[in-house]
Enzyme design. Sequence first.
Site, short mmCIF file in Angstrom:
data_model
loop_
_atom_site.label_atom_id
_atom_site.label_comp_id
_atom_site.label_asym_id
_atom_site.label_seq_id
_atom_site.Cartn_x
_atom_site.Cartn_y
_atom_site.Cartn_z
CG HIS A 655 -21.33 40.58 22.15
ND1 HIS A 655 -21.61 39.91 20.99
CD2 HIS A 655 -20.00 40.85 22.13
CE1 HIS A 655 -20.50 39.77 20.29
NE2 HIS A 655 -19.50 40.33 20.96
CD GLU A 727 -20.54 44.19 19.69
OE1 GLU A 727 -19.63 43.37 19.56
OE2 GLU A 727 -21.65 43.92 20.15
N GLY A 733 -16.49 39.34 12.66
CA GLY A 733 -16.28 38.00 12.12
C GLY A 733 -16.29 37.92 10.61
CB SER A 773 -12.80 42.64 12.11
OG SER A 773 -13.85 41.73 11.87
N GLY A 794 -12.19 39.96 19.56
CA GLY A 794 -12.87 38.67 19.42
C GLY A 794 -11.93 37.56 19.02
N GLY A 795 -12.00 37.13 17.75
CA GLY A 795 -11.21 36.00 17.27
C GLY A 795 -9.72 36.17 17.43
#
Length: 810
Positions: A655, A727, A733, A773, A794-795
Site C-alpha cells: 500500500h 492506486e 485522500g 478516491s 478507503g474513506g
Amino acid sequence: MKQKITYQGRSLFFNFLFVFVNLIGLSSIVIGFHPNFKEFQLLFLLLGFGLMSLSIFGLIIFKGRLLMSSVARVIVGSICIISGLVKANDPLGFSYKLEEYFEDGALAYRIKELFNSPSFSMEYLIDYALIFSVIICIIEIVLGVLLIIGGRIKIVAYLTLLMMLFFTFLTWHTASCDSKNKYLDEDTFSLSSEIGQLKLAESKTNKSIKIVSKSNNQIIVHEMKQPQCVTDCGCFGDALKGSVGRSLTPSESLWKDIILVYLVVWIFIAQWKIKSNTWRNNLWFLSISILLVCFFSWVFGWYFPILFCLIVLLGGLWMKQVGGKYLGNTLGSSLIVILISSLFVTYVLIYEPLKDYRPYAVGNNMLQKMYDGADGKYQTILIYKNTKTGAKRTFDAASSEYSNSKIWEKKDWKNIAVENTPIIEPRQPSITEQFNPFISKKDVSNAELTIPFVRRVIELNNSEDSDVSLRNYIVHEKKIVVLVSKQLNKSNWNSIERIKSIFQECKHNNIPFILITNSSRGAINAFRIKYGFNVPTFVNDEIELKAISRSNPALLIIKNAVIKGKYPHRSIPKYEWFADAQELFSTISKEVTSSEKCDVMVFSPSLFISKLTEIKSNVKLGFQNFYPEEKGAFTGEISITQVKDSGADNVLVGHSERRAYFHEDHGFLKNKVDAALKHSVNVIFCCGEPLEERESGNELKYVKQQLIDSLFHLKNSEIVKCVIAYEPVWAIGTGKTATIEQAESMHKSIRSWIEEKYNSEIANSISILYGGSCNAANAKELFACPNVDGGLIGGAALDANSFLQIIASF
C-alpha cells in the site's frame, strides 16, 4: 531640573528586594486569614503586616513605585487575560452564573436591605446575561493586554479598578451570604392569577406574608424571604475543579480579588508616572507575562492560553506599528484584541467550549465521577455551663480529658451546645444525584418500553406510584447514545433528520438511544408528533443538562460509562463517524449475501480482527499489514503465521502509505508476498505512481517496475492467487480521481504486462482493482471499464451505506 522617573528609582537592587518582600507579606496575610492556618494566624498576620509596612516604606523612600506598579501590571494583566479567556471559553456557563446573581434573592437583596427598597429587582437583567457575559470577558482580555503593552494607562487603570471592585463585590456577596437570614421583599401580582390568590390566602395564616396594597386588578405583597446564595465562582471554579480537583471556596475567591485590587491600586497610584512602553519594555513585559501564563496553563492543564496570549499581545503591538494615523495607537490595539476575542467567543458559542472542564467532558468516566467525592472529617466540640456559677467549659468530644471528666454525670453542669467543626471539608462527587434521568411509570409509552431495562422495571413493579431511573443503567450499558435537550421547544432542530437516521441505525444495531430533556410530557408528545420522532424520552433537572452540554441539543456517545464523543447540534456526525469497527462490519455483513455479483472483503485494523471473525458473515476479512518472518525478535509486529491463525485469509501488500511512511522497499515487499503465499494467504498487491511521475509522463514505467521488482518473480501457480490494486498515489485522500480513460489505460497496461510475463489466460483471470478516491458517485462508471474488476475503497468504506452503494454498483 525635574528628576527623571525610572524603574530603578534610587536603587534597582533594593527596589526589587522591597517588591519581593511586599509580595511575601501579602501572601502571609492571605495565609493568616485562611482557616487551614488558624493555629498560626497571629504569627502570619504579624509577619505579613510587618513585611508589607516595611516594603511600602522602602518603596516610597527608594522611589520604587514605578517598579512595583510594573510588576503589578504584569501580574494583573496576565491574570486578566487568563481569567477572561476562561470565561470566553464558556460564555454560556458564565451567563448562567450571572443569572444566579440577577435572581431576586441574590445581589438584589443587598440593595433592598441597604436602601430599604423591597421592590428593587434585577431579574429583568436575566434576559441579557449572555450579552453581559460576552462583554465582560472581552473587556477583561482587552484590559489585560493594555496593562501589559502599556496603552492609555490612566484610562486603563480606572477601568481595571472598577472591574476589580465589581468582581470583588460579587465574591464578597458570595462569601458573606447567609441563607439563614431574612430580608423584606415586595412583589406585585395580578389578583386573578393563581399565585396572587395563593399569596392572598397565605397572608391570613402566615405572618411573614403581608398584603400592603390591594386593588381590583392587583395586590402588592411584602414577604420575608431567605437570600439566594451563589455557592462557587463560576467558570474559574469549573476550570480549577476540572484540573486540580477543587474549586476556590467563596472566601478564597474573595481574597483572590482583594489581592488583585491591591495590585491595581499600585497601578492606579503610579498611573501619572507610567509612560508608553519602549520596545525594550515590551520585550520584558511580554516575556514575563508569557511565563506567568505558562504557569496558569500548567495549573489548568490547558496550553491554548499560551498561544492565545501570544496572539493578542503581538496582535496589539502589531496594530500599533501598522495602524497608521487612526489605528496605530491604543484604540487600534484594543480593536484587534476585541476582534480576536470575539472570533473565539463566536466559535465556542456556535459549537462547544474548546476546553471542557465539566465532569461530562469527552474522555471522562461517568461512573468514577459519581464516586469521586469524599467524606469530611469533623471535630465535635461540647460546651458545658455551670448552672450555679455560670462558668463554661469546652471539650473535644474525642479527647481523654472529656471522658475522664465525666462532666455529664455532674448535676451542676449542663451541656448547652454541640459544635461540629470540619477539619477536612467534605467533597461532593463531581456528578451528583442531580444526574438522574427518569420517567414516571404512568408516563411510560411504547417508545420507552423498547429499552429492555425499562421493561424489566415495569414487570417487577406494576404500580404507577414510582419512577424508572436510568442513572445506573446509562453508566453500566456497554454502549448508549444520548440526545440531550434542555427544552425541546427552545432547541435548534436543523439536524433532526440526521439525528433520526442515527436513531434508526442504533435500532438496527441494538444500541440504546434515549433523549433526556426537562420538558413537560405534553411538550415531549408535541415534539414527537411534529418531527415524527418516537424516541424513548426521560426527564432530568435542567441545571444538570446545562452542565452536560452547552449546545441545545447535543449528542453524546457513552461506552462503558466513558464519554467517547459529544457533538453540538451544528456538527452532528453521521452514524458511521462514531460507529466502531464491529458495528460497521456487522452492518455491512447483514446486507451482503452469498448471491452478490462480487466478492466483498474488509481489511480491518488488526486490533479488531478477533472480534470480527466472531460475526457470521459472507464478507471476507483481511489484515492491513503483517511482518514476513514466521518468528523472531520483532516486538510489536504481527507475523504471517498469526495472520493465518486468526482466520483471516487475505493481506494487503505494498500500500502506498506503507511505502511512503514506513519505507517498505521492493525487496521487503517481495518477501511479504512470498511469506503470505507460503502460508496460503491471498495477496492484494498495491501499486501506483506519485504525482511527479504522472506529470513527467513516467507513470507506466514506474508502475511496471513495481510489479517486476516485487511480484513478477512468482510462478504461474502463485501469481493467480494474487489480486492487483492500482492506486494512483496522487488521487488518494485528495478527492481527485483518475479519469475513466486514465484508470482504464493503466489497468489495460497492467493486464498486458501480466500477459507478457505469463500468458493471456492468467492475465484475464487476475482481478485488477482501482483504488484512488473511489466512491458511491463514481464507482458504477469506473467498474464499467473492461479492465477495472473492482475497487480498493478507503474513506468511503467508513460509511456503511456508501460502501453498500459501491457494492451495488456492480
